[in-house]
Design an enzyme around this catalytic site. Structure first.
Site, PDB file in Angstrom:
ATOM      1  CG  HIS A   1      47.398  26.638  39.723  1.00 46.07           C
ATOM      2  ND1 HIS A   1      47.207  27.980  39.986  1.00 46.07           N
ATOM      3  CD2 HIS A   1      46.155  26.085  39.712  1.00 46.07           C
ATOM      4  CE1 HIS A   1      45.922  28.226  40.136  1.00 46.07           C
ATOM      5  NE2 HIS A   1      45.255  27.091  39.969  1.00 46.07           N
TER       6      HIS A   1
ATOM      7  CG  ASP B   1      57.451  28.424  39.599  1.00 45.22           C
ATOM      8  OD1 ASP B   1      56.429  27.754  39.810  1.00 45.22           O
ATOM      9  OD2 ASP B   1      57.982  29.158  40.450  1.00 45.22           O
TER      10      ASP B   1
END
Length: 460
Positions: A156, A363
């Site tokens: 992730h 991110d």
């Protein structure tokens, strides 16, 4: 009958499952809602004994199996190697990363213990889907126990370039462990390519297309950008748009425009740079003084890690400085809130704002960006200002205003542009992004990954 078994560091409790907003939790819950399956991992508790047993609970129709960690396991595996070494390194903050060989040993040991517990819960035909940086060596631990299930892994977070990755001393061992999976998935094409480049160059693994030829067998590598359920989010944001919370928010604004950011309190989110950009906007555009408010919601996390305590002090100091300089009797520029709101409330806040300010320094995806878009009123949508270093920028580049979060002046100009954007342009951008979100929803993410996890067809 074959089941889907999902393994992640944390498993939501029954209460958390009702309102969890985390990208991983939302993705797991959606993946398991539609077929028989099991969710296995840590329950978030720390117990004295390392011999914690498995306990079971249900979230709706989903079976969950969890176990506790001992204090030593928590310190070495979770607070140590996972979040003291891997998290900062994978987010390109090698200045905050540290390495302790004992922590790495503890990290491997927890993966081995969890794999041993899982072995008793799965059938030989079950498919295993392992999630995130905490569990990189999990497949290797399973293989050593004789498990021959199809096992996929999804990261992730970002995956760093080779030069950054090599600052983690056991980098080679980690990537060799990743090559025990049948399928390795990443958020972006760039992350997948970085992994392929390392495995091919450093490990010398032959590569054919998107498949590596590892000693344990072929490893398929792909990118699977995690999505959301945009129609569901739009419906929830609309349903709560007349709530007491939103009325209180609007009353405090007194017709002022609102810029909003929502992040877990983390040094990777770029919040200090964001505060400074807002101040630069006030300096360069006096007309906005007293006319625009900036709401930053940042629930605390990992408060026992020094890097997180430091960023909290830094943000409090920066917000205090800006507010001390610019506050008027009837207006406070920055509302900085260290508290959590339930997901439906946040979606209604997004809908009430004119600008979504999502500017992480790095991110993996950042679902807040996608949720902000989906939560908007289609006839009068807000504008998304998005960091080029968020995975979401790969999909939303033509609809959002893309910025470099290290460029304070450019971010201030982007805020100015967003606040002053004509309605027709806002509608066009929003419509374009909504269609992308619908075409690449969390359902597509799940189905694409699981389809690729299936064994390759055998030629007749």
């Amino acid at each position: 009958m074959s089941r889907l078994v999902i393994v992640s560091n944390r498993v939501a409790s029954a209460a958390e499952g009702k309102s969890s907003a985390g990208g991983l939790a939302v993705g797991v819950l959606d993946a398991l809602k539609r077929q028989d399956g099991l969710w296995f991992g840590w329950n978030g508790k720390i117990e004295d004994s390392a011999d914690a047993e498995v306990s079971f609970h249900r979230i709706g129709r989903i079976d969950c199996a969890t176990t506790a960690l001992s204090r030593s396991e928590y310190d070495l595996y979770y607070r140590g190697f996972a979040n003291g070494t891997l998290w900062p390194t994978f987010h390109y903050r090698i200045d905050l990363s540290r390495y302790d060989a004992r922590e790495y040993e503890g990290y491997l040991a927890v993966n081995e213990r969890l794999a041993g517990m899982l072995r008793e819960l799965v059938g030989e035909d079950d498919r295993l889907w392992i999630h995130d940086y905490h569990l990189i060596p999990f497949a290797r631990a399973c293989r050593r126990l004789g498990m021959r299930n199809r096992i996929g892994f999804f990261l992730h977070t970002p995956f760093p370039s080779e030069g950054i990755l090599r600052t983690v001393p056991p980098h080679r061992d980690l990537i060799e462990a990743m090559c025990e999976y049948d399928l390795v998935g990443f958020q972006t094409r760039g992350d997948a390519q970085a992994f392929l480049d390392y495995a091919h160059r450093r490990l010398g693994l032959p590569m054919q297309g998107d498949t590596l030829r590892a000693p344990s067998g072929p490893v398929r590598v792909g990118h699977y950008p995690i999505g959301i359920l945009p129609d569901d989010i739009q419906s929830k944001s609309k349903a709560r748009s007349r709530s007491k919370l939103v009325a209180t928010l609007k009353q405090g604004l007194q017709e002022r425009k609102l810029i909003i950011s929502v992040d877990r309190l983390d040094y990777s989110k770029g919040m200090v740079e964001r505060f400074n950009a807002f101040e630069r906007l006030l300096e360069s555009r006096p007309a906005y003084r007293g006319q625009v408010s900036f709401l930053q919601i940042a629930p605390p996390s990992r408060s026992d890690v020094e890097g997180y305590r430091h960023i909290r002090r830094q943000l409090e100091s920066t917000a205090g400085h800006i507010n001390g300089r610019w506050t008027e009797l009837s207006w406070t520029p920055i509302r900085y809130m260290n508290r959590a709101y339930e997901r439906a409330a946040l979606l209604s806040f997004f809908r009430a704002s004119q600008v979504g300010f999502v500017t992480p320094l790095r991110d993996g995806m950042n679902l807040v960006a996608k949720e902000y878009v989906a939560a908007q009123e289609p006839e009068d949508p807000g504008v998304l200002v998005l960091s080029e270093f968020a995975g979401a920028a790969d999909e939303l580049a033509d609809g959002a205003i893309i910025v470099n979060p290290y460029d304070i002046d450019a971010m201030a100009r982007a805020l100015d542009r967003a606040l002053d954007m004509p309605l027709e342009e806002r509608r066009e951008r929003h419509e374009h992004m909504m269609q992308l979100l619908k075409d690449n929803s969390i359902k597509q993410w799940r189905d694409h990954f699981l389809a690729d996890l299936e064994p390759p067809a055998v030629a007749a």
